[in-house]
Design a protein around this motif. Structure first.
Motif, PDB file in Angstrom:
ATOM      1  N   GLY A 314       0.784  -1.227   0.000  1.00 22.91           N
ATOM      2  CA  GLY A 314       0.000   0.000   0.000  1.00 22.91           C
ATOM      3  C   GLY A 314       0.815   1.275   0.000  1.00 22.91           C
ATOM      4  N   LYS A 315       2.096   1.183  -0.337  1.00 21.51           N
ATOM      5  CA  LYS A 315       2.957   2.364  -0.327  1.00 21.51           C
ATOM      6  C   LYS A 315       3.795   2.434  -1.599  1.00 21.51           C
ATOM      7  N   GLU A 341       1.452   8.865  -5.564  1.00 19.07           N
ATOM      8  CA  GLU A 341       0.544   8.074  -4.728  1.00 19.07           C
ATOM      9  C   GLU A 341      -0.886   8.167  -5.255  1.00 19.07           C
ATOM     10  N   LEU A 346      -3.410   5.416  -4.071  1.00 17.96           N
ATOM     11  CA  LEU A 346      -3.019   5.195  -2.677  1.00 17.96           C
ATOM     12  C   LEU A 346      -3.274   6.439  -1.846  1.00 17.96           C
TER      13      LEU A 346
END
Length: 792
Positions: A314-315, A341, A346
């Motif tokens: 998730g990064k 992101e 994200l």
């Protein structure tokens, strides 16, 4: 005389930066050898007593003491590690003890040479930091050499990213501390913001031994280490992201030939303005929207997933181009980080103020004595001399290197090159010979892995996606029938032995020719090519290396975009044209020159900042450790000071004054850094007015710094006059003067808009285009430069 020794002698005669004469240390090594039998007869207690006697001398060693130390270190190593240091390893130790960077080939035992040198410095009353490229190597080497240090009476520890404050304090208090360059740098930055001297974790810097010195001192030198304080959540406009996502390359935006600059076309600008409601992006009212568009365009057009960054857990995680693995603490400037992101769907990470930063040159420059070791030092000898005043000592190999290095195999297209790589590996693999394939990026490693699997060769992929296991994977690369695919130089510092860990199959692999190293292309510097080649042929082992290149490789298209079409091309795409071969070599030299210029530019701009920082830190230390804050505030606020002195005890008043002044010194420095960053980002425009950008930067920086302390103490006096100060201290938070509730560290490239030359050319190209309404429009902001963010 060997060619290498002759070359080294010529360099010394000419006085050029390069090799120092390490031959004079042979006498010391020979003297140590003469005492080997004597020390072998010592008991463990007698060895410890000999170590204690040497340490009691507590001063610089002469030739006799050095010989005794080498003899002691050799026997202590044999007793604890089961290995007898070779003469060349002792030469390496002596080179380090005399302040050189020593070049020792892969597999020659640099780790042990460094450990003995660290102990030698300790015996002379010094405290040592052994700095490496990552936490894994720091922890591994501290543990590996632990028994040797224990026998010699030397305390050792490793400091890593997960260490607590107390563990850091204890770790840095030992005789020898192993730590990564980023971790010690961030601890320096954290210590600079302490408000209590008892909270400092680092001792005064003394000796640093830099492992993988070329990587740390040269490759990492262009990347500042940054300490940031929490301010707000990152922001990236979802609507703008959707608009930019729908833009078509060529029609709505264009990139230059090397795909590092991107800018909107007139059609693209019109489309964006129309989708945003018919606004004019080149007005002060909507200028911030234009910036958001530029950043989003950069994220979509120039930054590639699995090449420049990964998405994991998730990064967004950036890839360190120099090592081909995740850069754990690196991030782009906040706007771009949030844009990437958002591009990947994200949550955006928090933004913050830059509280302080430091470049590697300034970090290493803090130490009284600097030395280092690496397998490829001569290639950067002139840079080490220019930036660090260091000389390189070339250590001969224990056994002659018999590795065979083939000439490059050049192909016209990328597809033809990759097909040739697969065919070559299939043929070699059929013999059972182990293969290490070094690729240029994660995407290429995955692509070649798939092509090889289709051809029936199943390799183990080592790239930024599984960096936690890289050392174990690389260590097995010499096993029979093993195929390892590795991005860049992942796993540096790990030996590749022929056969398995138990030593079986060693002879069979050697008979097949040893490890075969295949490069999928030339790197931006020949030094990285040599590092990859050096994976084969350790300690006299047989081995081979060959590089496959193409005229469509990024190295060529980015640095020689006007390369001529080759004349002599075979049916499989292989090029035999000597001129085309020269093109690849020329492209690499251009890339090396660009990296060197970036390093020089970073240092030139940071020299003045570092001088100003040193002045501030010296003053800050006096405030931190003494009563300077009270004296200065008593001078500026005599009545308030006298009033408080009658109400509370002297220590409480001193502590309150100290906190107030430290807060404003730190805050003023944060603002000064932000101002200088803004100045530098626009300083290239000065060149259009025939002003030297660097000189103009210095002029502004000096003028702004002239009022630094006056501003800090004026603010401190105002706070002192208004703050509620009691025997319990001062509550700055109630006045809105709160330090960041959280801080984090990261690395970000120091040249966010490319070189001065790049900035001027791009500005001129974009400044005088006409907008969709037909009137002149300045488009100085309508471009983004990817050179910094991709660190190429």
């Amino acid at each position: 005389m060997s060619v290498g020794r002759f070359r080294d002698s010529v360099r010394r005669v000419l006085g050029r930066p390069g090799t120092a004469n390490v031959r004079r240390y042979h006498r010391v090594v020979n003297a140590a050898g003469a005492r080997e039998a004597e020390f072998r007869g010592y008991s463990v207690d007698e060895l410890r007593a000999a170590a204690a006697r040497l340490r009691e001398l507590d001063g610089d060693f002469g030739r006799e003491e050095l010989a005794e130390f080498c003899a002691l270190g050799r026997e202590a190593t044999r007793r604890t590690l089961g290995e007898r240091p070779f003469d060349v390893q002792l030469l390496g130790t002596l080179g380090l003890l005399t302040g050189h960077v020593v070049e020792m080939a892969t597999g020659e035992g640099k780790t042990l040479s460094g450990a003995l040198a660290a102990a030698g410095f300790v015996f002379q009353g010094r405290q040592v930091h052994v700095v490496s490229v990552n936490d894994y190597l720091a922890g591994r080497d501290a543990e590996w050499m632990g028994q040797l240090y224990a026998l010699l009476g030397v305390s050792v520890a490793a400091v890593g990213q997960h260490a607590t404050w107390q563990q850091r304090r204890d770790g840095y208090a030992t005789d020898v501390t192993y730590v990564s360059v980023s971790e010690v740098g961030f601890d320096v930055l954290r210590d600079r913001l302490r408000s209590d001297a008892e909270d400092l974790v680092l001792p005064a810097p003394d000796v640093v031994i830099v492992d993988e010195a070329d990587s740390v001192l040269i490759d990492e030198a262009r990347v500042p280490l940054v300490l940031a304080g929490a301010a707000a959540e990152g922001e990236a406009d979802q609507a703008i992201d959707e608009i930019v996502r729908g833009l078509a390359p060529g029609r709505h935006y264009e990139m230059d030939d090397d795909e590092r600059n991107v800018f909107l076309t007139d059609a693209g600008l019109a489309r964006v303005e129309r989708r945003l409601g018919g606004i004019d992006l080149y007005t002060s009212e909507h200028g911030h929207r234009l910036t958001q568009v530029h950043v989003a365009l950069h994220a979509h057009a120039l930054l590639r997933r699995d090449v420049d960054y990964l998405v994991r857990n998730g990064k967004v995680e950036l890839i360190n181009v120099a090592r081909g693995r995740v850069a754990r603490l690196q991030r782009w400037p906040d706007g771009l980080q949030a844009a990437v992101e958002t591009k990947e769907g994200l949550a955006t990470s928090p933004t913050g103020d830059v509280l302080d930063c430091i470049i590697v040159q300034a970090l290493i420059g803090r130490y009284r004595t600097v030395c280092g070791m690496t397998g490829t030092a001569l290639a950067v000898a002139e840079q080490l001399a220019e930036f660090y005043k260091l000389k390189v000592g070339r250590i001969p190999t224990n056994l002659p290197c018999v590795r065979e290095d083939e000439p490059d195999r050049l192909y016209a297209t990328l597809a033809e090159k990759e097909a040739a790589i697969v065919d070559y590996i299939v043929a070699v693999h059929a013999t059972g010979r182990p293969i290490l394939l070094g690729t240029l990026d994660v995407a290429e490693s995955e692509r070649l892995h798939e092509l090889l699997a289709e051809a029936g060769v199943h390799g183990v992929v080592l790239n930024a996606k599984n960096d936690a296991e890289e050392a174990a994977i690389v260590a097995r690369a010499g096993e029979y029938r093993r195929v390892t695919i590795s991005t860049q130089m992942a796993g540096r510092g790990t030996d590749i032995r022929l056969g398995d860990a138990a030593g079986t199959d060693r002879d069979r692999v050697a008979e097949l020719g040893g490890l075969c190293v295949v490069g999928s292309g030339r790197y931006h510097t020949a030094r990285l090519d040599d590092q990859l080649r050096g994976r084969a042929g350790r300690q006299g082992d047989p081995g081979e290396s060959v590089f496959f290149t193409s005229l469509e490789d990024d190295l060529v298209t980015q640095h020689v975009p006007d390369a001529k079409t080759p004349k002599d091309v075979a049916a499989d795409g292989r090029v035999a044209d000597d001129g085309a071969r020269w093109t690849v070599e020329h492209a690499q030299r251009v890339a090396e020159g660009a990296h060197l210029e970036t390093h020089r530019t970073t240092w030139r701009y940071n020299q003045l900042i570092e001088t100003q920082r040193t002045i501030v830190l010296e003053h800050r230390d006096k405030v931190l450790r003494g009563e300077l804050a009270s004296r200065r505030l008593a001078e500026r606020c005599p009545e308030r000071y006298a009033e408080l002195r009658n109400e509370i005890d002297e220590d409480a008043l001193d502590a309150a004054a100290r906190l107030i002044v430290l807060y404003h010194l730190d805050r003023c420095w944060t603002e000064h850094l932000a101002l200088l960053t803004d100045v530098r980002e626009g300083i290239h425009l000065r060149a259009l007015g025939r002003e030297t950008p660097l000189d103009e930067f210095h002029r502004i920086a000096v003028a702004e710094f002239g009022t630094f302390f006056e501003n800090a103490y004026t603010r401190s006096a105002e706070t002192f006059a208004d703050a509620e100060i009691t025997a319990d201290g001062v509550d700055l938070a109630s006045m809105g003067l709160q330090r960041p509730t959280s801080t984090w560290t990261y690395m970000v490239t120091d040249t966010p808009f490319g070189s001065e030359h790049d900035r001027i050319l791009t500005f001129l190209r974009t400044s005088f285009r006409r907008d969709h309404a037909g009137h002149p429009a300045v488009r100085g902001g309508a471009f983004l430069d990817d050179r910094a963010h991709r660190r190429r």
